[in-house]
Every structure is written in C-alpha cells, then in structure tokens.
Design an enzyme around this catalytic site. Structure first.
Site, PDB file in Angstrom:
ATOM      1  N   GLY A 199       0.786  -1.228   0.000  1.00 36.01           N
ATOM      2  CA  GLY A 199       0.000   0.000   0.000  1.00 36.01           C
ATOM      3  C   GLY A 199       0.814   1.272   0.000  1.00 36.01           C
ATOM      4  O   GLY A 199       0.246   2.359   0.134  1.00 36.01           O
TER       5      GLY A 199
ATOM      6  N   HIS B  12       7.665   7.411   5.757  1.00 35.93           N
ATOM      7  CA  HIS B  12       6.682   8.014   6.664  1.00 35.93           C
ATOM      8  C   HIS B  12       6.104   6.959   7.577  1.00 35.93           C
ATOM      9  O   HIS B  12       5.832   5.841   7.157  1.00 35.93           O
ATOM     10  CB  HIS B  12       5.557   8.712   5.898  1.00 35.93           C
ATOM     11  CG  HIS B  12       4.890   7.859   4.854  1.00 35.93           C
ATOM     12  ND1 HIS B  12       5.454   7.631   3.617  1.00 35.93           N
ATOM     13  CD2 HIS B  12       3.723   7.178   4.867  1.00 35.93           C
ATOM     14  CE1 HIS B  12       4.653   6.849   2.909  1.00 35.93           C
ATOM     15  NE2 HIS B  12       3.595   6.551   3.649  1.00 35.93           N
TER      16      HIS B  12
HETATM   17  P1  5GP Z   1       1.227   5.298   1.960  1.00 35.11           P
HETATM   18  O1  5GP Z   1       0.040   4.827   1.171  1.00 35.11           O
HETATM   19  O2  5GP Z   1       2.391   5.653   1.043  1.00 35.11           O
HETATM   20  O3  5GP Z   1       1.638   4.388   3.092  1.00 35.11           O
HETATM   21  O4  5GP Z   1       0.784   6.636   2.692  1.00 35.11           O
HETATM   22  C1  5GP Z   1       0.642   7.848   2.038  1.00 35.11           C
HETATM   23  C2  5GP Z   1      -0.392   8.628   2.815  1.00 35.11           C
HETATM   24  O5  5GP Z   1      -0.288   9.968   2.402  1.00 35.11           O
HETATM   25  C3  5GP Z   1      -1.829   8.191   2.528  1.00 35.11           C
HETATM   26  O6  5GP Z   1      -2.435   7.770   3.751  1.00 35.11           O
HETATM   27  C4  5GP Z   1      -2.485   9.431   1.944  1.00 35.11           C
HETATM   28  O7  5GP Z   1      -3.803   9.628   2.386  1.00 35.11           O
HETATM   29  C5  5GP Z   1      -1.560  10.546   2.428  1.00 35.11           C
HETATM   30  N1  5GP Z   1      -1.513  11.697   1.544  1.00 35.11           N
HETATM   31  C6  5GP Z   1      -1.414  11.686   0.174  1.00 35.11           C
HETATM   32  N2  5GP Z   1      -1.365  12.936  -0.310  1.00 35.11           N
HETATM   33  C7  5GP Z   1      -1.423  13.767   0.772  1.00 35.11           C
HETATM   34  C8  5GP Z   1      -1.422  15.199   0.902  1.00 35.11           C
HETATM   35  O8  5GP Z   1      -1.321  15.971  -0.040  1.00 35.11           O
HETATM   36  N3  5GP Z   1      -1.508  15.691   2.181  1.00 35.11           N
HETATM   37  C9  5GP Z   1      -1.606  14.872   3.283  1.00 35.11           C
HETATM   38  N4  5GP Z   1      -1.697  15.467   4.477  1.00 35.11           N
HETATM   39  N5  5GP Z   1      -1.607  13.528   3.188  1.00 35.11           N
HETATM   40  C10 5GP Z   1      -1.521  12.982   1.945  1.00 35.11           C
END
Ligand code: 5GP
Ligand code: ZN
Length: 117
Positions: A96, A103
C-alpha cells in the site's frame, strides 16, 4: 538514497512548506501532519525532513533520524491522548505504499484490529 530534497516528492514539498498540511509537530529532523484521508480519528504521518524512499533506507542511512521518527510517533499519540496506538510503515506498492518518502502512520482513537489485513 541521498537524503537530499527531491523536486517531484510530495512529502519533501510538505516538509519545505511549499504544500500546505495540518502540521501537528515539527522538530529539526521531522515533521508530523494529519493524513488528508484519515483512516482513524487520529491519523498522523511522521516524516523525516530528509528524503529516503522508505523506513528501512532511512534507518540504514540515518539511524538517529529513524529513532527521531519513532519518538515523534509517541509524542503525537501523547498529544492526542491515545492510550493505545499503531505505528505503520507501508513498504512497497504491494503493502500500500503510494508516497516514496519514508513516513510513519500513527493511528488511534478507535478499536484497532489485529491482524490488520
Ligand atoms: P502510503 O500509502 O504511502 O503508506 O501513505 C501515504 C499517505 O499519504 C496516505 O495515507 C495518503 O492519504 C496521504 N496523503 C497523500 N497525499 C497527501 C497530501 O497531499 N496531504 C496529506 N496530508 N496527506 C496525503
Ligand atoms: Zn521526499
């Protein structure tokens, strides 16, 4: 790999203040901000200011900053008065991961099932 800001990276832009986010905590090495698509009442992302593709690369290159991320995850949980919380590092698209800047997701404020699926 280098840790330098990447022009095409969303989280580098948030860390630099070029894209707005609801920031909850900042340190010299980390930024914590609310996820735009929250999956729980508390859903905060803790990122290193330095750009690494995922948590393992961060830990290999900058172990003290990786530890800073974990300490900040706890600080976020304390600020939101969470008794229990979950810290998740999605690593790889199959798990995911969609943003290629390390992060930690800090999740809490509701029942958290295990295993998470
Ligand atoms: P991953 O899917 O890579 O583990 O997590 C990425 C996270 O970044 C997701 O939960 C998504 O909702 C969040 N996200 C994506 N774009 C943005 C944004 O522009 N601002 C914020 N605050 N969160 C974001
Ligand atoms: Zn980045």
């Amino acid at each position: 790999m280098s840790g330098q800001p990447q022009d095409d990276c969303l989280f580098c832009k948030i860390a630099e203040g070029h894209i707005p986010a609801t920031i909850v905590r900042e340190t010299e090495t980390t930024v914590a901000f609310r996820d735009i698509n929250p999956q729980a009442p508390t859903h905060v992302l803790v990122i290193p200011r330095a750009h690494y593709e995922n948590a393992a690369e961060l830990a290999a290159a900058e172990p003290t900053i990786a530890a800073d991320v974990l300490r900040e995850a706890k600080a976020v949980a304390e600020e939101d008065k969470l008794e229990s919380y979950r810290v998740v590092f999605n690593t790889g698209s199959g798990a995911g991961q969609t943003v290629w800047h390390a992060h930690a997701h800090v999740l809490g404020g509701r029942g958290l099932h295990w295993p998470p699926g």
